[in-house]
Design a protein around this motif. Structure first.
Motif, PDB file in Angstrom:
ATOM      1  N   ILE A 187      -1.864  40.893 -22.063  1.00 44.01           N
ATOM      2  CA  ILE A 187      -2.948  41.200 -21.115  1.00 44.01           C
ATOM      3  C   ILE A 187      -3.900  42.227 -21.726  1.00 44.01           C
ATOM      4  CG2 ILE A 187      -3.479  42.299 -18.903  1.00 44.01           C
ATOM      5  CD1 ILE A 187      -0.870  41.064 -17.835  1.00 44.01           C
ATOM      6  N   GLY A 188      -3.342  43.280 -22.315  1.00 43.37           N
ATOM      7  CA  GLY A 188      -4.176  44.295 -22.951  1.00 43.37           C
ATOM      8  C   GLY A 188      -4.950  43.749 -24.131  1.00 43.37           C
ATOM      9  N   GLY A 189      -4.303  42.911 -24.933  1.00 42.25           N
ATOM     10  CA  GLY A 189      -4.973  42.322 -26.088  1.00 42.25           C
ATOM     11  C   GLY A 189      -6.109  41.400 -25.694  1.00 42.25           C
ATOM     12  N   LEU A 190      -5.882  40.579 -24.676  1.00 36.83           N
ATOM     13  CA  LEU A 190      -6.934  39.674 -24.194  1.00 36.83           C
ATOM     14  C   LEU A 190      -8.108  40.464 -23.621  1.00 36.83           C
ATOM     15  CD1 LEU A 190      -4.825  36.834 -22.520  1.00 36.83           C
ATOM     16  CD2 LEU A 190      -5.993  36.796 -24.745  1.00 36.83           C
ATOM     17  N   PHE A 191      -7.821  41.593 -22.992  1.00 35.11           N
ATOM     18  CA  PHE A 191      -8.891  42.459 -22.494  1.00 35.11           C
ATOM     19  C   PHE A 191      -9.768  42.943 -23.648  1.00 35.11           C
ATOM     20  CE2 PHE A 191     -10.327  46.848 -21.740  1.00 35.11           C
ATOM     21  CZ  PHE A 191     -11.151  46.653 -20.635  1.00 35.11           C
TER      22      PHE A 191
END
Length: 328
Positions: free
Chosen positions: A199-203
Motif C-alpha cells: 500500500i505504501g509503495g503504490l502510494f
C-alpha cells in the motif's frame, strides 16, 4: 536593454533543467506518509514499544545531522526530513525489542559515517539505513535476531525464528502465506506486513515519488527464481506457494519499495533500474538459497548500490552511443 545587465541575471547550470514544486522536504514527507500503514501494523502486532523505538531513531538521526552541520559550520539540512526518513527506516529494520542505545549507534553510522562524511544528502554512495542495518547485524547479532512473539503469531521468540529462519534451519512449521501477507509473524518490526508495504509503495508510485521499475524487477526476480528452484528440487510445498512465500517473507517488500529506490544510490536510466532490480532479486535469492544467512535483501541492495555508478555509465553509453575513439 543593457545586454551586460541582461546576461548577468541569467542562471547557468548543467542539465537537466527541471521546474517542479516537489522539493526534498515534500518528497521525504511523502515517504513518511507511505510508511504509516506498516507502522500501524507494527504497533498492532508488537505493541506500543514500536512508537518509542521509532521516535528514538528519528530523534537520534535528526540530532546527529544537526550536530554535524553545527560543528562543521555547514548549512542546516535537518529540516529537509531526510534524516527523519533514515531514522524511521532504521527502526523498521530492527526488532521491536531492540535496545535503544544500539539503535542510536545505527543512527550514528547512517547519518555521520555513511551520509555526512561523504558530503551530505545526494553524495552518499550507499543507502544509509541499509548500511546501518548491516553494521548492527554484524556488531549485535544476538539482539538483531531475537524477535518478540507477535500477538497473533505461532512463531516462538525463544528460537529466534522468523519464517526464513524456520525454512533455513528446517525445523518448525512455517506460517501461512496469508499470515505473512497480513503481518502476523516474527521479524523486524517494519517488514512483517507485505500488504502494508505494498500500500505504501503504490502510494509512492501514484505520487510519482518512485518509479515502479525497481520494485517490479526486484520482486519479480525473487518470485521467478524461487518458483524455478522449488519446481526443480520439490519439497513439502508447491513451487507457487514457495515463490509467494519468498516475496512476502523478510525484507523484500521493504527493500524493493523503500530502500532500493533511493534516488541517490539507484541508477538514473530505466535500463539501469531494471538491472538494479534484477540484481537485487538475484543476489537476495542466492544468499537465501545457498548462503548460511537466511536473509539477503540488505546485502543485495548494498552491493548494487556500490555498482550503481558502473551501471549508470554503462546505460548512458548504450543510450547515447558512447564516446568514439579517434582512429589512428
Amino acid at each position: 536593454m543593457d545586454n551586460k545587465n541582461y546576461y548577468s541575471n541569467l542562471a547557468v547550470s548543467s542539465a537537466p533543467h527541471l521546474v517542479t514544486n516537489l522539493d526534498t522536504q515534500k518528497t521525504m514527507l511523502m515517504v513518511l506518509i507511505a510508511l504509516v500503514p506498516s507502522f500501524s501494523v507494527s504497533i498492532y502486532v508488537f505493541g506500543w514499544n514500536v512508537i518509542v523505538l521509532t521516535l528514538v531513531c528519528i530523534a537520534a538521526s535528526m540530532f546527529f545531522e544537526w550536530a554535524y552541520n553545527k560543528l562543521l559550520h555547514r548549512p542546516q539540512t535537518v529540516g529537509d526530513l531526510s534524516a527523519a526518513v533514515t531514522g524511521t527506516l532504521i527502526a523498521f529494520n530492527v526488532p521491536s525489542n531492540f535496545p535503544y542505545w544500539m539503535a542510536i549507534i545505527g543512527c550514528f553510522v547512517a547519518i555521520v559515517i555513511v551520509k555526512q562524511l561523504f558530503g551530505g544528502i545526494g553524495k552518499n554512495f550507499a543507502n544509509p539505513a541499509i548500511t546501518a542495518r548491516i553494521v548492527l547485524f554484524i556488531s549485535f547479532a544476538t539482539q538483531m535476531t531475537t524477535w518478540p512473539t507477535p500477538s497473533m503469531s505461532t512463531v516462538d521468540a525463544a528460537t529466534s525464528a522468523t519464517p526464513l529462519g524456520i525454512l533455513k534451519e528446517g525445523g518448525g512449521e512455517l506460517p501461512s502465506n496469508m499470515e505473512m501477507f497480513l503481518g502476523f509473524i516474527g521479524g523486524s518490526m517494519g517488514e512483517v506486513s507485505a500488504i502494508a508495504l505494498i500500500i505504501g509503495g503504490l502510494f509512492l508510485i501514484w505520487k510519482k515519488i518512485i518509479s515502479p521499475i525497481i520494485p517490479a524487477c526486484f520482486i519479480g526476480t525473487v518470485f521467478v527464481i524461487a518458483f524455478i528452484y522449488y519446481a526443480v528440487v520439490g519439497g513439502d510445498y508447491s513451487a507457487l506457494h514457495m515463490a509467494v512465500f519468498h516475496i512476502c517473507a523478510g525484507g523484500v517488500m521493504l527493500g524493493a519499495f523503500f530502500m532500493a529506490t533511493d534516488y541517490v544510490t539507484s541508477p538514473i536510466m530505466p535500463l539501469g533500474k531494471v538491472i538494479m532490480g534484477i540484481g537485487c532479486g538475484f543476489i537476495t535469492m542466492v544468499i537465501r538459497l545457498w548462503g548460511n544467512y537466511p536473509e539477503g535483501v540488505s546485502f543485495s541492495i548494498l552491493l548494487m548500490n556500490i555498482l550503481t555508478p558502473l551501471i549508470d555509465n554503462l546505460c548512458l553509453k548504450i543510450t547515447y552511443g558512447g564516446a568514439k575513439k579517434d582512429e589512428k
